[in-house]
Each structure stands twice: as C-alpha cells, then as structure tokens.
Design a protein around this motif. Structure first.
Motif, short mmCIF file in Angstrom:
data_model
loop_
_atom_site.label_atom_id
_atom_site.label_comp_id
_atom_site.label_asym_id
_atom_site.label_seq_id
_atom_site.Cartn_x
_atom_site.Cartn_y
_atom_site.Cartn_z
N ARG A 51 -3.30 9.87 1.93
CA ARG A 51 -3.26 10.93 2.50
C ARG A 51 -1.92 11.13 3.04
O ARG A 51 -1.67 11.63 2.96
CB ARG A 51 -4.16 10.51 3.60
CG ARG A 51 -4.43 12.00 3.95
CD ARG A 51 -5.94 12.17 5.83
NE ARG A 51 -5.56 13.22 5.75
CZ ARG A 51 -5.97 14.59 5.55
NH1 ARG A 51 -6.73 14.36 4.04
NH2 ARG A 51 -6.03 16.14 5.55
N GLN A 97 -10.04 1.60 3.35
CA GLN A 97 -9.40 2.65 4.72
C GLN A 97 -7.84 2.39 4.81
O GLN A 97 -7.39 3.89 4.83
CB GLN A 97 -9.96 2.38 6.15
CG GLN A 97 -9.58 3.55 7.36
CD GLN A 97 -9.50 4.81 7.22
OE1 GLN A 97 -10.66 4.79 7.44
NE2 GLN A 97 -9.26 5.46 7.00
N VAL A 98 -7.20 1.45 4.51
CA VAL A 98 -5.44 1.69 4.46
C VAL A 98 -4.79 1.94 3.17
O VAL A 98 -4.21 2.89 4.17
CB VAL A 98 -5.56 -0.25 4.48
CG1 VAL A 98 -3.95 -0.16 3.94
CG2 VAL A 98 -5.15 -0.78 6.31
N TYR A 135 -5.72 5.85 3.84
CA TYR A 135 -4.43 6.39 4.96
C TYR A 135 -3.10 6.42 4.04
O TYR A 135 -2.79 7.97 3.92
CB TYR A 135 -4.14 5.22 6.01
CG TYR A 135 -3.45 5.85 6.78
CD1 TYR A 135 -3.30 6.50 7.94
CD2 TYR A 135 -2.51 4.72 7.02
CE1 TYR A 135 -2.21 7.25 8.33
CE2 TYR A 135 -1.76 4.95 7.08
CZ TYR A 135 -1.36 5.89 8.23
OH TYR A 135 -0.19 6.03 8.43
N GLU A 136 -2.73 5.11 3.80
CA GLU A 136 -1.50 5.31 2.87
C GLU A 136 -1.73 6.96 1.77
O GLU A 136 -0.60 7.25 1.36
CB GLU A 136 -1.14 3.76 1.65
CG GLU A 136 -1.12 3.40 3.41
CD GLU A 136 1.01 3.72 3.70
OE1 GLU A 136 1.34 4.59 3.41
OE2 GLU A 136 1.42 2.89 4.29
N PRO A 153 0.64 -1.14 -0.06
CA PRO A 153 -0.33 0.08 0.07
C PRO A 153 0.82 1.00 -0.14
O PRO A 153 0.30 2.25 -0.24
CB PRO A 153 -0.93 -0.33 1.30
CG PRO A 153 -0.78 -1.68 1.36
CD PRO A 153 0.32 -2.04 1.14
N ARG A 154 2.02 1.41 0.78
CA ARG A 154 3.28 2.53 1.02
C ARG A 154 3.64 2.71 -0.54
O ARG A 154 3.48 3.80 -0.95
CB ARG A 154 4.16 2.63 1.30
CG ARG A 154 4.97 3.63 2.08
CD ARG A 154 5.58 3.06 3.85
NE ARG A 154 4.11 3.58 4.71
CZ ARG A 154 4.68 2.30 5.78
NH1 ARG A 154 5.94 2.08 6.68
NH2 ARG A 154 3.35 2.42 6.04
N ILE A 207 -2.29 -5.79 0.53
CA ILE A 207 -2.11 -5.55 2.04
C ILE A 207 -1.41 -6.84 2.56
O ILE A 207 -2.55 -7.78 2.56
CB ILE A 207 -3.47 -4.80 2.09
CG1 ILE A 207 -4.25 -3.72 1.70
CG2 ILE A 207 -3.57 -4.45 3.69
CD1 ILE A 207 -5.00 -3.13 1.76
#
Lengths: 262, 262
Positions: free
Chosen positions: A161, A154-155, A158-159, A96-97, A138
């Motif tokens: 953002r 969500q994950v 979030y990443e 995800p990053r 993920i």
C-alpha cells in the motif's frame, strides 16, 4: 488505480489455523487488497476465520480454495515467496520494501502477481520456493524470527500500500514504468514458466546432460537464472522452439530447416 | 546498538482483549523491541495473552502495568500516539515510516521514546492524543480502516526495525546476504558472453533451429534475453555444458551421463 491492487493475489499455503486466515483477510482489506487464494487449508470455512476477519468477510467469501500451489499461481507473471530461512542455493532475495516496489511496478504494467505465504510452523518447502521468482524475507530479530502468519501478511500488504500510494503521487515514475512496459512485451505467466521448466528438464535428460537419478542442483540453478530474467511471451516461444528441436536432434529426428521464422 | 531498541516503549492503553496484548508482545519481540507498558488493561495477566505471544512470554512477564497514561510516559522525551482518524485540531501527523525515522533519531541520542496504542474500538481519546507530541497514522483503506491492535503494533515495530537497520548502516541482513551471493557468483565478462553466443549460434544451427542463410532476428533476441540476466560464471558453465551436449546429441555422439556435477 485501485483496480490495480486487485491484481495482487495473496496465496496462503496449507494454513493450519483458520484464525490466521481471518487475520490475513482483515490485514488485506485494511490495505486495499482483495484477492485471497487458499491452497489446501486445514480448516476452512470456519467460524474462527470469520471472527478474526472482523468485517472482512467479503474477502473470505470470495476466497478461492485450490488443491495445489500451481493452480493458485495460474495467470501470475511474477511470484514472490516469503522465506524465513537462509537457503543453501542463493536466490534473488528482497526485503518487504523492495518486494512492494517490484509488485507495484508489475501491476502498473497490467500484470498479475502473487505473494505466497507458507505454513505456520514450517513455511514453504524448497520445492514451493522454487516456483517463486523472488524470495521475500521480513527482517526479524534472528533470535525470535517466527512471525505470526497474519502479521506477515500485514507487513507485506502495508508495504504494498505504501508503494502504491507513492506511485500514485509520482506520475513521472508511473510514466517511466509505462514506457518500459511498452518497450518490453508481455511477460510469461507462472504456469507458462513451469511448462518451460518441465520441457527444459526433459530436453536435458534426452541429451544426457541431466541424470534423473542424480539431479543435483541443476534445475534449481536454471530456475534461478530464467526466473529472474522476466522472459516475454515471444522469448518463451523461441526457447520452447529450441527445446523442441533439441529433443528431436537427440532422438535423431532432424526435420530440416525452416524454424527461424521468429 | 541493540540496547537502543530497549529505549523504545510500547504503551497499550485500556486494551480489552488479552489476546491482542500477546500478539503485540510477539510482534515486538520479532522486531527486537522489549519494553511493554500496559495502561489499565481489562484482563491481564491472561492465558490468552500467553497463547498469542507464542514464546514472547518474557515480554509479558516483564510488562509494566500502570493506572494512567502519565505514569506510562514517565522518562520519555518523545511520545508518538497512533490515530485512526483525522482530528479537528491539526497536529503534527506522521506516517509509520516518518515516525520510525524520528524514533531512531531520538534513541540514537540516548533518549527514551513511547509508541502509544489506543483501545480496540475507540482508539485514544483526544485528551490522551494531546499528551503525544506526534500522531502516527497507518495509511489504511478509508473504507475499512480499523486495524487489529497487534497488527498496528506489528507495522510500527517493523518500520522501527527497518529504520534501525538503516541507521546501523548495514541495512538488512538480506542486503548482506545478497552481497555475499553476488560475491560468490562472479558475473561473466563481455568476452565470455560473446563466446557463449558463438557457441549458442553453432548449436542452434546443428539442431536445425537456425538457418544461417535466413537468420532473421533470432540471435539478437537471444542476446537481449541473456544479456539482461547478469549471468554468473557458474551459470555460464552450466549453459556451455548444455550446448556441448546438445551439439553431441545433434551429431549422434551421445556420451552417457556424468555431466551434472554442478
């Protein structure tokens, strides 16, 4: 800068539970995302979606409902598909990053991107995954790997953002990205890429390289190659021109020269 | 190493909705966490918790229910409290990534740590926050900052897993897969790439797309495209096969099928 986050499309394919659509909308709004596209949802609009959205009803109200993944991806230059499983054909796979970094890089260049999430129980089909240039996994515990759909949204949100906040605080990196953007011309969109693959497949059949009765992994391998190449519109014109002439040649319809004006 | 994740306690204070307890349990199990402590839950055990846990019932069954936050924190050397708001009293404030790094550092030293999550609507009280050495803030959009409780647990549990994978020094499963993919798909060498360009140029001439008398920038543009694509040996075999068949087609030498064995 905030406007850039609006170029990120969250696409939910064939969602069963409307509560998950609401949960996804809330997760998006928490992280500053706004563009939700629903491909053939089982039950929408729905009171359950509104309840779980917990105030993110503006995102539900503005959600675009379409019939196919292709429609959902029109205008997107880069498509990321979430994948829970290992696939037989290796595909560019991001965590995800890494995905978030790539998403931010694209939207800083003014492009639109899509994050695609599959069904609650079955995920995305192989065919759907092949429409994505990158797969995102993920990193769950292998013994209990099935995330709730809204949790997966969500994950990733979030990443995205986090990456966006980092990009905001590091103007040098943005300047670098912008310079790259100027260097490379406009990327093709997902629908243009799909038209290319259709044209390519047709040409390969015409020259007897691809047997439609026994296609093997040929097209998916070619999708993987061209999908990771960030093809520009100019390059796409060249590739399409080559295919057009290839088909003519296969049909014995050579037209003479004069096609190299690129 | 997995045992170390068991030294991380997720503490939910005074939760109203049992569904959120179930969602938190699922998020924990997805990320390899197992120790759940409930401080004075409003409704537990509950069928709603089991439903949302979606298979993580072992975590619910083993959850410890206590009356006060003090009891929940017995034996913990470091306590992180999630906080949605800025507080008047300045406190060491971490983002989820910094928190996860600190958590991993602690558990690698054999210590136990706690991640504390407050009530759905009111969060943690100031008194409760003062029992935490660090505050953690998930960087939401200031205009819509209230995360679902299970979503907040998901974000922190995910960051802890990412940090734990990094600490293990074999980052993500993905990185490993990618390495395998790269190994199994050896890149072509510069000379193989040159042979391909020569073959490509010849084919483009044969199909009348390239005029050798007026080549323009065609080949350099194609070199730029394929040059950045990190073509593997397998992919190169496919591209060379296509060119061979293209030339045959242009010469009217179709051979029939049987070339898709890739």
């Amino acid at each position: 800068m905030l406007a850039l986050l609006q170029n990120i499309r969250v696409v939910l394919v064939n969602t069963s539970h409307p509560g998950n659509i609401g949960g996804a909308a809330r997760a998006m709004k928490n992280m500053g995302l706004s563009q939700l596209v629903l491909v053939d949802p089982m039950d929408f609009p729905s009171g359950d979606a509104v309840a779980r959205a917990s105030g993110a009803t503006d995102i539900l109200d503005a959600a675009q409902v379409v019939g196919t993944l292709e429609e959902a991806l029109v205008g997107c230059s880069l498509v990321f598909g979430t994948s829970a499983r290992e696939r037989r054909i290796p595909w560019p796979l991001l965590d995800p990053r890494e995905c978030a970094a790539a998403v931010c890089e694209q939207v800083l260049q003014g492009s639109e991107v899509a994050l695609v999430f599959g069904r609650e129980y079955a995920g995305l089909t192989n065919e759907e995954l092949q429409r994505c240039q990158f797969h995102v996994h993920i990193p769950t515990d292998p013994d209990f790997s099935s995330l709730n759909l809204a949790a997966a949204v969500q994950v990733l949100a979030y990443e995205v953002r986090m990456a966006w906040l980092v990009a905001q605080n590091k103007p040098t990196k943005i300047a670098k990205l912008e310079a790259t953007a100027i260097q490379s011309s406009q990327p093709v969109t997902a629908d243009e890429l799909e038209s290319f693959y259709a044209h390519l497949e047709q040409a390969l059949i015409e020259i007897d390289f691809l047997d439609p009765a026994k296609p093997r992994h040929l097209m998916s391998r070619l999708r993987r190659l061209y999908g990771r190449s960030a093809i520009s519109k100019l390059e796409m014109n060249i590739l399409r021109g080559i295919l057009t002439e290839t088909v003519k040649a296969a049909r014995g319809e050579h037209q003479g020269r004069g096609k190299t004006d690129v």
